[in-house]
Enzyme design. Sequence first.
Site, PDB file in Angstrom:
ATOM      1  N   GLN A 110      57.851  91.189  63.731  1.00  0.00           N
ATOM      2  CA  GLN A 110      57.661  90.325  62.558  1.00  0.00           C
ATOM      3  C   GLN A 110      58.936  89.515  62.322  1.00  0.00           C
ATOM      4  O   GLN A 110      59.000  88.708  61.408  1.00  0.00           O
ATOM      5  CB  GLN A 110      57.383  91.183  61.327  1.00  0.00           C
ATOM      6  CG  GLN A 110      56.108  91.981  61.411  1.00  0.00           C
ATOM      7  CD  GLN A 110      56.069  93.053  60.323  1.00  0.00           C
ATOM      8  OE1 GLN A 110      55.582  92.837  59.235  1.00  0.00           O
ATOM      9  NE2 GLN A 110      56.619  94.209  60.618  1.00  0.00           N
ATOM     10  N   HIS A 123      55.502  86.222  63.290  1.00  0.00           N
ATOM     11  CA  HIS A 123      55.839  85.391  62.127  1.00  0.00           C
ATOM     12  C   HIS A 123      56.670  84.166  62.499  1.00  0.00           C
ATOM     13  O   HIS A 123      57.391  83.620  61.672  1.00  0.00           O
ATOM     14  CB  HIS A 123      56.549  86.240  61.062  1.00  0.00           C
ATOM     15  CG  HIS A 123      55.630  87.239  60.411  1.00  0.00           C
ATOM     16  ND1 HIS A 123      56.066  88.266  59.620  1.00  0.00           N
ATOM     17  CD2 HIS A 123      54.281  87.343  60.426  1.00  0.00           C
ATOM     18  CE1 HIS A 123      55.023  88.981  59.182  1.00  0.00           C
ATOM     19  NE2 HIS A 123      53.929  88.440  59.667  1.00  0.00           N
TER      20      HIS A 123
HETATM   21  P1  NAD Z   1      60.928  94.322  54.904  1.00  0.00           P
HETATM   22  O1  NAD Z   1      62.162  93.651  54.432  1.00  0.00           O
HETATM   23  O2  NAD Z   1      59.716  94.272  54.075  1.00  0.00           O
HETATM   24  O3  NAD Z   1      61.263  95.875  55.120  1.00  0.00           O
HETATM   25  C1  NAD Z   1      62.384  96.302  55.835  1.00  0.00           C
HETATM   26  C2  NAD Z   1      62.234  97.772  56.086  1.00  0.00           C
HETATM   27  O4  NAD Z   1      63.292  98.190  56.944  1.00  0.00           O
HETATM   28  C3  NAD Z   1      62.310  98.637  54.810  1.00  0.00           C
HETATM   29  O5  NAD Z   1      61.208  99.512  54.804  1.00  0.00           O
HETATM   30  C4  NAD Z   1      63.640  99.387  54.973  1.00  0.00           C
HETATM   31  O6  NAD Z   1      63.569 100.704  54.441  1.00  0.00           O
HETATM   32  C5  NAD Z   1      63.820  99.416  56.473  1.00  0.00           C
HETATM   33  N1  NAD Z   1      65.211  99.472  56.943  1.00  0.00           N
HETATM   34  C6  NAD Z   1      66.307  98.874  56.411  1.00  0.00           C
HETATM   35  N2  NAD Z   1      67.393  99.130  57.162  1.00  0.00           N
HETATM   36  C7  NAD Z   1      66.984  99.903  58.206  1.00  0.00           C
HETATM   37  C8  NAD Z   1      67.646 100.486  59.324  1.00  0.00           C
HETATM   38  N3  NAD Z   1      68.956 100.322  59.541  1.00  0.00           N
HETATM   39  N4  NAD Z   1      66.910 101.216  60.189  1.00  0.00           N
HETATM   40  C9  NAD Z   1      65.577 101.403  60.001  1.00  0.00           C
HETATM   41  N5  NAD Z   1      64.900 100.878  58.956  1.00  0.00           N
HETATM   42  C10 NAD Z   1      65.591 100.134  58.073  1.00  0.00           C
HETATM   43  O7  NAD Z   1      60.693  93.820  56.369  1.00  0.00           O
HETATM   44  P2  NAD Z   1      59.332  93.570  57.125  1.00  0.00           P
HETATM   45  O8  NAD Z   1      58.426  94.732  56.993  1.00  0.00           O
HETATM   46  O9  NAD Z   1      59.705  93.052  58.482  1.00  0.00           O
HETATM   47  O10 NAD Z   1      58.753  92.380  56.226  1.00  0.00           O
HETATM   48  C11 NAD Z   1      58.086  91.460  56.761  1.00  0.00           C
HETATM   49  C12 NAD Z   1      58.698  90.047  56.612  1.00  0.00           C
HETATM   50  O11 NAD Z   1      60.104  89.921  56.574  1.00  0.00           O
HETATM   51  C13 NAD Z   1      58.306  89.329  57.837  1.00  0.00           C
HETATM   52  O12 NAD Z   1      57.520  88.260  57.437  1.00  0.00           O
HETATM   53  C14 NAD Z   1      59.575  88.829  58.524  1.00  0.00           C
HETATM   54  O13 NAD Z   1      59.309  87.579  59.083  1.00  0.00           O
HETATM   55  C15 NAD Z   1      60.539  88.795  57.427  1.00  0.00           C
HETATM   56  N6  NAD Z   1      61.984  88.964  57.693  1.00  0.00           N
HETATM   57  C16 NAD Z   1      62.541  88.805  58.943  1.00  0.00           C
HETATM   58  C17 NAD Z   1      63.920  88.984  59.134  1.00  0.00           C
HETATM   59  C18 NAD Z   1      64.520  88.821  60.513  1.00  0.00           C
HETATM   60  O14 NAD Z   1      63.985  88.084  61.328  1.00  0.00           O
HETATM   61  N7  NAD Z   1      65.616  89.519  60.802  1.00  0.00           N
HETATM   62  C19 NAD Z   1      64.732  89.316  58.056  1.00  0.00           C
HETATM   63  C20 NAD Z   1      64.138  89.461  56.786  1.00  0.00           C
HETATM   64  C21 NAD Z   1      62.772  89.294  56.635  1.00  0.00           C
END
Ligand code: NAD
Length: 245
Positions: free
Chosen positions: A101, A119
């Site tokens: 995602q 995404h």
């Molecule tokens: P989310 O932000 O909803 O959830 C992140 C999850 O990761 C949480 O449940 C949290 O507890 C967990 N987490 C945090 N640090 C962690 C670690 N070190 N190890 C393991 N788990 C950890 O993210 P999602 O479910 O991907 O939400 C979906 C949306 O967020 C997507 O649409 C995506 O495109 C977008 N998104 C992408 C990025 C990226 O590309 N890096 C960043 C932020 C959001």
Amino acid sequence: MEKNAYKLAAKLIKGAKNIIVFTGAGISAESGIPTFRGKDGLWNKYNPQELATYEAFIKNPKLVWEWYDFRRQLIKKASPNKAHIILAKWEEFLPITIITQNVDELHQRAGSKNIIELHGNIWTLKCINENCGYKEKNYEAPLKELPPICPKCHDLLRPGVVWFGEPLPQEALSKAFSLAKKADLCIVIGTSGVVYPAAHIPFVVKENNGKVIEINLEPTPISQIADISFFEKASLALEKINEYI
Ligand code: NAD
């Protein structure tokens, strides 16, 4: 976490014929890229409706682009972490496809090849005029001009990510779900499991008698169906599992 759980996870991984790894923002958190939800999540500080919708973009393209330009700069400076790297290494000898995602391309930079981006990708810029259809990969961060303008038709360029209320790319989505139906193992890493339809993927694996391993800092709706859960950082869990691979 008990040593046996890592051993058991490694056994499932080594014995599986079709593995999907379903990743979310949490896998990139240790690279310094903030997640959306959870502790320190971006949505605690910003209102997504103001930044990640088509309506918001049309209302104020410069503001929305400033937010994406800021995130592009952050991602450009970041590097893949141990979790991304271990997955890339596994792909060399295990039947793995990553369904992500994330829009940050860190899996690609770690060396993974079989990747489905659900995404979109933050480095893609595309024209909002569908009749024009212009699209480019652009790694410039910061961008010279905000908002960027389409070189072909002079309309606005937008980030190539999926916004709230938009459908997921059809080809990626149908590939992801057909792989989920075939998979005998799904490793879910760093996703809050609340963004649909993507969050349905581990449930499809389970319904088709596959196993589910979850790695997250805290329980999620996916935890209920997980055969093994590791509530700790992604890099830590993968490093420990990797000792038995
Ligand atoms: P989310 O932000 O909803 O959830 C992140 C999850 O990761 C949480 O449940 C949290 O507890 C967990 N987490 C945090 N640090 C962690 C670690 N070190 N190890 C393991 N788990 C950890 O993210 P999602 O479910 O991907 O939400 C979906 C949306 O967020 C997507 O649409 C995506 O495109 C977008 N998104 C992408 C990025 C990226 O590309 N890096 C960043 C932020 C959001």
